[in-house]
Design an enzyme around this catalytic site. Sequence first.
Site, PDB file in Angstrom:
ATOM      1  N   HIS A 295      10.722  34.685  -2.265  1.00 24.42           N
ATOM      2  CA  HIS A 295      10.011  35.180  -3.452  1.00 24.42           C
ATOM      3  C   HIS A 295       8.585  35.605  -3.061  1.00 24.42           C
ATOM      4  CE1 HIS A 295       8.955  35.144  -7.845  1.00 24.42           C
ATOM      5  NE2 HIS A 295       7.750  34.948  -7.329  1.00 24.42           N
ATOM      6  N   GLU A 296       7.863  34.707  -2.423  1.00 24.39           N
ATOM      7  CA  GLU A 296       6.477  35.008  -2.070  1.00 24.39           C
ATOM      8  C   GLU A 296       6.404  36.127  -1.034  1.00 24.39           C
ATOM      9  OE1 GLU A 296       4.275  34.049  -3.996  1.00 24.39           O
ATOM     10  OE2 GLU A 296       5.446  32.498  -5.006  1.00 24.39           O
TER      11      GLU A 296
ATOM     12  N   HIS B  20       6.460  39.376  -2.810  1.00 21.07           N
ATOM     13  CA  HIS B  20       5.110  39.756  -3.259  1.00 21.07           C
ATOM     14  C   HIS B  20       4.304  40.290  -2.072  1.00 21.07           C
ATOM     15  CE1 HIS B  20       5.157  38.339  -7.364  1.00 21.07           C
ATOM     16  NE2 HIS B  20       5.349  37.066  -7.056  1.00 21.07           N
TER      17      HIS B  20
ATOM     18  N   HIS C 173       5.002  43.777  -1.300  1.00 20.21           N
ATOM     19  CA  HIS C 173       4.385  44.643  -2.310  1.00 20.21           C
ATOM     20  C   HIS C 173       2.940  44.967  -1.890  1.00 20.21           C
ATOM     21  CE1 HIS C 173       4.009  45.306  -6.989  1.00 20.21           C
ATOM     22  NE2 HIS C 173       4.182  46.430  -6.346  1.00 20.21           N
TER      23      HIS C 173
HETATM   24 ZN   LIG Z   1       5.962  35.433  -8.296  1.00 19.86          ZN
END
Ligand SMILES: [Zn+2]
Length: 696
Positions: free
Chosen positions: A480-481, A484, A487
Site C-alpha cells: 500500500h505505502e 503511494h 505516485h
Molecule cells: Zn494510504
Amino acid sequence: MTEDKKAVTPSPDLANPLLRPWQTPFETPPFAEILPEHFIPAFEQAFVDHAAEIAAITHDPSQPDFANTITALERSGKLLTKVSAVFYDLVGAHSNPALLEIDKEVSLRMARHWNPIMMNAVLFGRIVQLHDNRASLELSGEQMRLLERTYTRFHRAGAGLDEPAKARMAEINERLAQLGTHFGHHLLADEQDWFLELGEADCEGLSDSFIAAARTAAEERGLSGKMIVTLSRSSVETFLKTSSRRDLREKVYKAFVARGDNGNANDNNAIIVEILSLREECAKLLGHPTFAAYRLEDSMAKTPQAVRGLLERVWTVARSRALKDRDALQELVAREGGNFALAAWDWRYYAEKLRQISANFDDAAIKPYLVLDHMIEAAFDCASRLFGLSFFERKDIPVWHPDVRVWEVKDQAGNHKALFYGDYFARASKRSGAWMTSLRDQQRLDGAVAPLIINVCNFSKGAGGEPALLSPDDARTLFHEFGHALHGMLSDVVYPSLSGTSVFTDFVELPSQLYEHWLEQPQVLRQFARHHRTGEPLPDDLLRRFLASRRFNQGFATVEFVASALVDLEFHTQPAAATKDVGAFERQELEKIGMPAEISMRHRPQQFAHIFSGDHYASGYYSYMWSEVMDADAFGAFEEAGDIFDPAVAKRLHDDIYSSGGSRDPEAAYVAFRGREPEPDALLRRRGLLDAPEAA
Ligand SMILES: [Zn+2]
C-alpha cells in the site's frame, strides 16, 4: 521592492545546516548535522523569505499574467517547503520531547504565516483577473489546471471575503490549529498513560512474538523483566485476537475505546465541540450551509449526498453480513460451552478461532514465508515489470536513523528518477501507523527536480538473528505505502503544487490500494514468498487459503469502517448545536444506522485523529472507500487483458494515474485509463460481500 526586501531579511545563518546548500549526494538533507534547535531559526528565515516573495508578486506594477503571478507563486516558499519536509519527517518518524515542543509552536506560527497570504486581497485580485480571462490566455492543459486549482484554493480559504469576515477566519484558523494539536497530544498522552501488566498466568493463547513485543514495550517504559499490553492498535488488536482470557480482553478493549474520553486532563470532548462549532462558522462565512458541503465541494464526491449514497449502499450489505457472522460466532461460543452473549471484546477472538477451524489458516502459518526483504523485492519487481523501474541500494545517503535504507531508482533508460527511503521498523521515537511522505517533490519548473520519497512502517524486527517476518496485514501495508511512493516517484509534472500525491483525498488512495492487488497474485507470491529458513516457496494449499482469507471477517471490518465514516459525515452535516454532547450524539447516530452492539466504530469520536487532529480527513474519512470503488474496478483492466503486467494497460496506468499527479481532473484521468466510469459493485465483490456468506 528588492531594496525593502534586503532591509528586512536578516542574513542567513550559515552555521545552521537547514539554511546552507546541501553538499550531499543528490542534495539530500544532512540529517546527522540537523538538531532540534536549528528548526525555529530556519522556519523564521523561511517565513521572512516567503513573505518577501509574496510581496514581490503583489507589488509588481505590471499587469498580472500567468508568469508574474501563478508561476511566481509556484516558485515561492522554497525554503519553507524544504524546512517543513525535514521537520515533519522527524516529528513523525523520529521525534523527541524537544521536537514535540517545537511542533506546538510551529503549528501556531504556520497558521499565522499562511493567513495573510491566503487572504491577501491584492494577490487574490490578480488571480481572479487571470481566472476570469483564462480562456484567452493560451494555457497548456497543466497550466489551466494549475490556474483553476490556485483560484479554488484561495477562494476556499476566504480570500474573497470582506475584511471583518477575513479577520474572523484568521482567528478561527489559529484556534483550529491549536485545537488540532491539543487533540493529538491528548490522545498520545492517554495512550502512554495506560498499560496492562501481564503475569505468567495471563499469557494463555498469546504468541511468542506477542510476548517478546510485550517485554520490549515494558522495557521501553522502564519496567524491565515485565510484560505489558499497551494501547497501540497493533498491541490491542493482536491481544483481542489471541488472548483466551475473557476478563483481560474486556479490560483492554474498554481502555482502548475510552482513549480521550476518560474525563481526565486528556479528555477530548470539549475540543470536539469547539472544533465542530468553529468549522461550521467557517463554512457559513464562506457561504455553505454545513462544513461537509464546504469540504466536499472540492473533492471527487462533490456532495454529502453522493458520499452518503456510497456509504449507505455498502453499509446495508456489510451490516447484514456482520449480523450473520455474529450468529456463527455466538454458536461457536455455545459449542465451546460458553454461557454468555458475544461482546465487543470477544469478536476478534472467536472470529480468529472460526477461521482456524473452518479454513485451517492463521497468520502464524504464513508468516515464515513473508520475509521483509523478499517482500520489498517483490514490490520493486512489480514496479519494474509495470513501469520499467530499477532499484539500487545506496549506503552513502544520510538518514535520520540507522535502520533507514535508501535506494536509487532509475527509469527504463537507466536515468536517475528518484531516491526511495524505507524506514520499516517500529521504535519508541516513531508514531504508530504507516505512511508515505517526501523530502522533495518532483517538478520541472526550472529544470528537472528528482523526488526524495519516504515510506514509514512499524514492523517488528526479527528476534534472535532471524530476518524480520511480516504478517499478511504487514505485507499489504508494505505494498500500500509503496503504491503511494510510486505516485510520488513516477510523478511527471511541471509545477510543484501539482506534483505526485497532490490530488483530492478521495483519489489519493487509488494508487496505493490498487498496488495491493499485485501482492495477492499467485505468480508474485510463488516467486517471493519463500520460507525464511528452507527457501521453499509457499505451498499451493497455503497460498489458496491465504488468498481466501482476504475475504474473511469482511462484514466486521466494513461495518467498523463505514460506521466511522457515517458518523464523521453526520458530525459535519448536522448543526453544531446538535453535537454539544458528543457521547449522546454518537449513541444516537449509531442507533439510527442499527450498529451491531458487538462492534464498535474503528475510531470513536474522542480518538478520531483523522478528522479532529487537523482537518485533512474531516468529513473525508469516506475517501478510502471512494478510492476503493476505483481500485477494485481498475485492476479488472489487467485481468481482462489476461496478464497482470500487460504492457499496454501498464502504460495507460502510468500515463493517466501514476505520473499525472494533480495535473488533470481525476475523473477524466480515471476514465482515460479505464475507458469508462468505475463499476460500483466491484468494491462489494472484492470484499466478498456480494457472495453467499462463507464460513471462511
Ligand atoms: Zn494510504
